[in-house]
Design an enzyme around this catalytic site. Structure first.
Site, PDB file in Angstrom:
ATOM      1  N   ASP A  80       0.813  -1.224   0.000  1.00 58.41           N
ATOM      2  CA  ASP A  80       0.000   0.000   0.000  1.00 58.41           C
ATOM      3  C   ASP A  80       0.844   1.272   0.000  1.00 58.41           C
ATOM      4  O   ASP A  80       1.997   1.292   0.423  1.00 58.41           O
ATOM      5  CB  ASP A  80      -0.960   0.016   1.201  1.00 58.41           C
ATOM      6  N   GLU A 137      -0.520  -1.850   5.206  1.00 55.02           N
ATOM      7  CA  GLU A 137       0.375  -1.747   6.366  1.00 55.02           C
ATOM      8  C   GLU A 137       0.203  -0.418   7.074  1.00 55.02           C
ATOM      9  O   GLU A 137       0.380  -0.311   8.277  1.00 55.02           O
ATOM     10  CB  GLU A 137       1.837  -1.921   5.931  1.00 55.02           C
TER      11      GLU A 137
HETATM   12 ZN   LIG Z   1       5.036   3.802   6.421  1.00 53.50          ZN
HETATM   13 ZN   LIG Z   2       6.437   1.169   5.528  1.00 55.30          ZN
END
Ligand SMILES: [Zn+2]
Ligand SMILES: [Zn+2]
Length: 388
Positions: A80, A137
């Protein structure tokens, strides 16, 4: 051992994947294009199994080694991007306005694809490599989403390894530590309710502002007086909101918000309990009420001692004896790699990105010269750990 020169040959190809991901960044759980491209590439490498849609937008690739071993080693990359407007001016800069790969996850994904291509070609291991391309994440707990979707049980993953690009560390160098490496990150909101009224008649009110101020001071005593001084923790009150903008009204409701960071699950439990007790007791003493919403974010990222020594050995085999700083201080940032490390022995390493702007800045620039060091370390973990 897949030394970087093996990956030097693959570098132009891996760089092209990385820059393609960089041009087309996607926010958490929207990594549809990225995931489709990852799956397409994995299939083109001839990996044994590709599963899409694990943990919503995650992808899993499975490669079986030549040998008969049963060890199952997981390698993790995150896919991401962040809601940042890129300022690098590169030809391959983001074409998605307001979204940028400013944390290097494009690099992590490309490096793991490079490792996958190598492992699918060579299969010089005995056991199974599980390649984990996770979503979200950056605050969305994509690792947890994949675990909840059966990642570890379904493929029987026994150990997990992952890396993160690290500005300020030279290319070809690695940093890690055994034990706690990155903090837990929780948030809290405290809603103080009293009796609002005329600011000139405080005796007819229950002053929520004074109560909130006492709570802010009281909370500072938790880290100072309750946490063992040899442990580390941060408790920051960062937001204060009232239900009235007037300067002559005592507000009915005041809301405080903040963050808690720790390096130890026990300290985390202690702070949560003390925070709730302190806020509610101070409010009660004033005749007000405090409602505490404590939300747990990412856990502490704790590197397993054995997994860390294996990770260091592989990095040293690639980069030589001075390639690894294995005694770094933990950092107060958080990583959702922590969810894997909670379940199975795991190790996370920082990979040098040279002297560039920091991650999460609009000038961050992933250095493609670091790719051979990342890909060879990832592939090397499988060759070193998945043995008969
Ligand atoms: Zn980050
Ligand atoms: Zn990262």
């Amino acid at each position: 051992m897949p030394f970087p020169n093996r990956f030097a040959e693959l570098l132009p190809e891996i760089t092209a994947w990385r820059r393609d991901f960089h041009e087309h960044p996607e926010l958490m759980y929207q990594e549809h294009r990225t995931a489709a491209r990852v799956a397409e590439l994995l299939r083109s490498f001839g990996v044994d199994e590709v599963q899409e849609g694990i943990g919503r937008t995650g992808v899993v690739g499975v490669i079986r080694g030549k040998g008969p071993g049963t060890k199952v080693i997981g390698l993790r990359a995150d896919m991401d991007a962040l809601p940042i407007t890129e300022l690098t001016g590169h030809p391959h800069a983001s074409k998605n306005p307001g979204v940028m790969h400013a944390c290097g996850h494009d690099g992590h994904t490309a490096m793991l694809l490079g490792a996958a291509k190598y492992l699918a070609e060579t299969r010089n291991f005995s056991g199974t490599a599980v390649l984990v391309f996770q979503p979200a994440e950056e605050g969305g707990a994509g690792a947890k989403a994949m675990i909840d979707d059966g990642l570890i049980s379904r493929w029987g993953v026994q150990e997990m390894y992952g890396l993160h690009t690290n500005p300020g560390t030279p290319i070809g160098k690695y940093k890690t530590r055994s034990g706690p490496m990155m903090a837990s990150a929780d948030t809290f909101q405290i809603t103080v309710t009293g009796r609002g009224g005329h600011a000139a008649r405080p005796h007819e009110c229950i002053d929520t502002m004074l109560t909130a101020a006492q709570i802010v001071v009281g909370l500072q005593g938790i880290v100072a007086r309750n946490v063992n001084p040899l442990q580390s923790a941060v408790l920051s009150v960062c937001a204060c909101k009232t239900d009235s903008p007037a300067t002559n009204v005592i507000p009915q409701v005041v809301t405080l918000g903040g963050t808690v960071r720790t390096m130890d699950p026990g300290v985390r439990d202690l702070i949560e309990a003390r925070l709730i007790k302190t806020a509610t007791a101070i409010a009660e003493a004033q005749g007000a009420t405090a409602e505490v919403l404590y939300e747990r974010g990412y856990p502490v990222t704790i590197n397993d001692a054995d997994a860390t020594s294996h990770a260091i050995a592989v990095a040293e085999a690639i980069g030589g004896d001075n390639a690894v700083d294995s005694t770094i201080d933990p950092v107060m940032g958080a990583e959702d790699f922590a969810y894997y490390a909670e379940k199975i022995p795991s190790a996370f390493v920082f990979l040098g990105n040279g002297d560039t702007a920091g991650v999460h800045t609009p000038d961050f620039d992933f250095d493609d010269e670091s790719i051979p060091f990342g890909s060879s370390w990832l592939a090397g973990m499988v060759e070193a750990r998945a043995v008969a």
